[in-house]
Design a protein around this motif. Structure first.
Motif: not given
Length: 511
Positions: A350-351, A353, A493
């Motif tokens: 997810s980081s 993204d 992140e």
């Protein structure tokens, strides 16, 4: 060169001072590429064909185990350049201390109409299928860089080829050319004369205009004696570089004792000439690197020779530690001013993204300019994260080596920086934000970094040697036992220290 169990390093040296001038060939020997014994200079001005200087060149070992040096001699005060040779005076001497310059020098002189002040640095020779030796000389025609090609059957009488091996418009003078094969598969190196369908060729040149080095990968047409870069390799300063930092005038050689090709580069000083005179020396050879072809076939990989690990001392190991935004964690228990650090960072899918957008306006900039705008203290999404090397306790001084990941459409762009702008409180230094882009697959959500730290140099290897950056820095606070090493993250992140190993490095023997 490697000869009869001994490595020989010949290098440009001024025995009369710490600044450029009075150039001779100094000579040191080693049996392991780590511990060295300096000898008396090998080649120094003594004949009409090198009266004003003995400049760069290369060694070739001829059939019958006979080494020969080709070098550039300066014949007048106008810097007129010719190519000479030298041979060992006594092949039974294991260190080849004394070399002889025969009176039939020079072997090659510039032809009418050639730029005789840009005609230098002969390469290691390679043997063609036709039984003729070939070498390259660097030079230029107006603003076009040129690799002049010469051929010989006996290594004494050389004939210039009708066409250069390769040229490129708008690149200026080519210095210190290097031309050699690399296998398409495997990690072994190759002798310079190896030809065939299972190899690619590398042409490296040092650009006098930029004082950086660039290389291309391509094909060598042996019928036409022409080199053709691959579509993925570009000539000039938009092309690939061995090192995106302080690295110049490099030379590779084939180490047949271990079937590998070794690259050595030179890093000059980033302080003033006055500082050089004060300390009495200037310029260093960086750590020798093993060269292999990236499995993607588009670039080279470089990694410090494994012999370097013999200098490793105390070890510190970290793993599993999560770095949130703003975290700075000290690595203790080692000598931070002289260390070898290997770290692998991991991050969540997810980081990726949430990585910051790559500004389309940056497409016209090189990586160094992007790093200058997005340094280690500028908050990002995924990154910046990495190491703070040669850092003072309160971070008045530090040299960050770090990654920053950008989103560019459906792809990601990885930037690696070694930013010297915060490296010292001293005035008058050259402190650039060195950087390169890293062509790496992020499928495994990991990025690795290795940094070799040695008082005034930080030599870093990103993604197992895909991108390399060497910086010369001169801290005033972070010296000797006052130097610190930190791991940091200034992105929103979190990143995890998957593994980190750091070693204090012992001193090699230099006597």
């Amino acid at each position: 060169m490697y000869y009869n169990g001994v490595y020989h390093l010949f290098y440009q040296y001024n025995p009369k001072g710490a600044v450029w001038g009075n150039i001779v060939w100094a000579h040191s020997v080693s049996t392991d590429l780590i511990n060295w014994t300096p000898l008396d200079p090998t080649i120094f001005p003594s004949k009409p064909f090198d009266k004003y200087g003995c400049w760069s060149g290369s060694a070739t070992v001829l059939p019958g185990n006979r080494p020969v040096i080709l070098y550039t001699g300066i014949v007048d005060q106008n810097n007129t350049q010719v190519q000479n040779y030298a041979v060992p005076a006594n092949l039974s001497d294991p260190y080849l201390r004394e070399w002889v310059k025969p009176d039939n020098n020079p072997l090659i002189v510039p032809q009418a109409g050639e730029n005789k002040t840009a005609f230098r640095d002969p390469t290691t020779a390679w043997l063609g299928r036709d039984g003729r030796w070939r070498i390259l000389l660097g030079g230029k025609r107006k603003h076009r860089g040129v690799a002049f090609l010469y051929r010989s059957r006996d290594f004494l009488r050389w004939t210039k080829a009708k066409h250069p091996l390769h040229t490129a418009a708008g690149t200026g003078n080519w210095e210190c050319p290097d031309f050699y094969p690399v296998p398409k598969q495997g990690s072994n190196g190759l002798d310079t004369s190896v030809l065939g369908p299972n190899v690619k060729h590398v042409l490296k040149v040092s650009l006098d205009v930029t004082r950086y080095e660039y290389y291309t990968l391509g094909s060598y047409d042996t019928d036409k004696d022409r080199y053709i870069p691959d579509d993925t390799s570009r000539d000039g300063w938009n092309g690939l570089r061995y090192d995106y930092g302080n690295f110049y005038a490099s030379k590779s050689f084939f180490d047949h004792s271990k079937n590998r090709r070794i690259l050595w580069g030179w890093a000059n000083e980033s302080d003033t000439a006055y500082d050089d005179v004060t300390k009495g020396w200037a310029g260093i050879q960086l750590i020798p690197r093993v060269i292999t072809l990236d499995p993607n076939g588009k670039q080279l990989l470089q990694w410090p020779i494994p012999e370097l690990e013999s200098l490793r001392g105390e070890n510190v190991h970290l793993s599993g530690q999560v770095l949130k935004k703003g975290d700075v964690v000290e690595v203790t228990g080692i000598t931070a001013a002289q260390a070898d650090v290997e770290v692998t960072f991991s991050f969540a899918a997810s980081s990726l993204d949430l990585a910051e957008q790559f500004d389309p306006a940056w497409k016209t900039l090189d990586a160094q300019d992007v790093c200058g705008r997005r340094g280690s203290t500028v908050e990002g999404g995924l990154g910046p994260f990495g190491l703070l090397t040669l850092a003072s306790e309160n971070l008045e001084e530090y040299t960050p080596v770090f990654f920053r990941v950008f989103k560019a459409g459906y792809q990601h762009v990885v930037l690696m920086c070694s930013d010297a702008r915060s490296s010292s409180l001293m005035d008058g230094l050259y402190t650039p934000s060195f950087a390169g882009f890293v062509d790496v697959d992020l499928t495994d959500k990991k990025l690795s970094l290795r940094s070799l730290i040695d008082h005034s140099v930080v030599e870093s290897f990103g993604a197992r040697g895909k991108t390399c950056i060497s910086s010369r820095v001169y801290p005033t606070l972070a010296v000797s036992d006052k130097a610190h090493l930190y791991v940091f993250n200034n992105g929103t992140e979190a990143v995890k220290i998957e593994t980190l190993d750091a070693w204090s490095m012992n001193r090699p023997r230099m006597n």
